[in-house]
Design a protein around this motif. Sequence first.
Motif, PDB file in Angstrom:
ATOM      1  N   ASP A 128       7.242  12.320   2.355  1.00  9.36           N
ATOM      2  CA  ASP A 128       8.063  11.111   2.353  1.00  9.36           C
ATOM      3  C   ASP A 128       7.613  10.130   3.425  1.00  9.36           C
ATOM      4  O   ASP A 128       7.524   8.918   3.183  1.00  9.36           O
ATOM      5  CB  ASP A 128       9.539  11.464   2.564  1.00  9.36           C
ATOM      6  N   ALA A 129       7.330  10.646   4.623  1.00  7.33           N
ATOM      7  CA  ALA A 129       6.925   9.764   5.724  1.00  7.33           C
ATOM      8  C   ALA A 129       5.595   9.085   5.424  1.00  7.33           C
ATOM      9  O   ALA A 129       5.436   7.873   5.630  1.00  7.33           O
ATOM     10  CB  ALA A 129       6.839  10.555   7.025  1.00  7.33           C
ATOM     11  N   ALA A 131       4.199   8.544   2.470  1.00  9.57           N
ATOM     12  CA  ALA A 131       4.355   7.631   1.343  1.00  9.57           C
ATOM     13  C   ALA A 131       5.009   6.326   1.771  1.00  9.57           C
ATOM     14  O   ALA A 131       4.643   5.244   1.300  1.00  9.57           O
ATOM     15  CB  ALA A 131       5.167   8.300   0.236  1.00  9.57           C
ATOM     16  N   THR A 132       5.960   6.414   2.673  1.00  7.53           N
ATOM     17  CA  THR A 132       6.647   5.212   3.160  1.00  7.53           C
ATOM     18  C   THR A 132       5.740   4.398   4.079  1.00  7.53           C
ATOM     19  O   THR A 132       5.644   3.172   3.959  1.00  7.53           O
ATOM     20  CB  THR A 132       7.931   5.608   3.913  1.00  7.53           C
ATOM     21  N   ARG A 133       5.033   5.067   4.977  1.00  3.92           N
ATOM     22  CA  ARG A 133       4.255   4.375   5.995  1.00  3.92           C
ATOM     23  C   ARG A 133       2.962   3.761   5.472  1.00  3.92           C
ATOM     24  O   ARG A 133       2.402   2.865   6.099  1.00  3.92           O
ATOM     25  CB  ARG A 133       3.975   5.330   7.160  1.00  3.92           C
ATOM     26  N   SER A 135       2.624   1.894   2.955  1.00  6.24           N
ATOM     27  CA  SER A 135       2.882   0.571   2.380  1.00  6.24           C
ATOM     28  C   SER A 135       2.260  -0.523   3.246  1.00  6.24           C
ATOM     29  O   SER A 135       2.458  -0.553   4.463  1.00  6.24           O
ATOM     30  CB  SER A 135       4.391   0.337   2.255  1.00  6.24           C
TER      31      SER A 135
END
Length: 373
Positions: A128-129, A131-133, A135
Amino acid sequence: MTDPAIPPRNTPLRATHEALGASFTDFGGWLMPVRYTSDLAEHHAVRTAAGIFDISHMAEFLVEGHEAGVFLDYALAGRLSAIPVWKAKYSLLLAQSGGIIDDLVVYRLGAHRYFVVANAGNHDAVADALATRVSGFEATVVDASEDYALIAVQGPIARAVLEATPGITDLGRPLAELPYYAATDAFYDGAPLLVARTGYTGEDGFELYVSASAAAGLWDALLTAGSPLGLVPAGLAARDTLRLEAGMPLYGHELSLDIVPAQAGLGRVVAADKNEFVGRKAVLAAVPADAPVLVGLVSEGKRAGRAGYEVFRGEERVGEITSGALSPTLQHPIAMAFVSPSAAAEGTAVTIDVRGTRIPATVTALPFYRRKK
């Protein structure tokens, strides 16, 4: 956290372990071999010869793209863009609070290609981290955990075992020339193989990343070649006492979201001079003067402090053990603990509450054990 309602997963080597008589335990949501014969025998084999471990529960992520290194510099605490190709680096994934989401190893496999290895129990949080970062960066993150099995061969004869194993071919670099925290490509029986001189035991050794379909064949080949040399299958129990002797932290014990790197002695892992990375503001802020810090504890006798046992100086409670055991190599109790800075100086006398009995102990520097070069 492991959901008790979800059955643990099996590695590609489950049937192999059963055939070897392994006992199993749920670890990070995976059914893993805890021992095959004796915890002590497996531990001593790694210190004197070699052990073979299944660590296929670990999580792997491929990071690629023109800005892959820049992205990882932002996402993680270290300066990953500076890793030379075919080298590895230990790093931390931090929350904005400065707490540790996970500790991991990053390999650089090409100019714009990285391989990130995380702990099994933190797979979802790391996925999750990342995939979010990612961007806003010209980079992609692919969860490759299902594609890989991971086998570790650890101990003084580890290189001899690999060199004696038929089927391991086309090494990009001879094992004798491969330094610690470096890797090379290879093949096993035609399947791509990543050979890394890394480990979690305090001994020389290798970690072998191979396709899940080729794992059983590689394990059998290694064990067949290595058994006459002293190689034995080893489980999680031995792995835990080995890493404890080597002073290596375990997530959920020495590392957590409530601990910032400096408290765990990992301030050196943080590239504080980077302009920006997640958690930078928090880790650069002064750690409270009374924040507990990680230390080693040694004591005499046979009664070892375990995780959760309290530590006292006089009648004052000064901390709590995070990991502890009777050291198979050193033959006395050892432990890691978070204690008040006032009790953290090397040589400080403390006591450990072992089931109602105060056991004298002494603060010592980590690690407890270093292999002979």
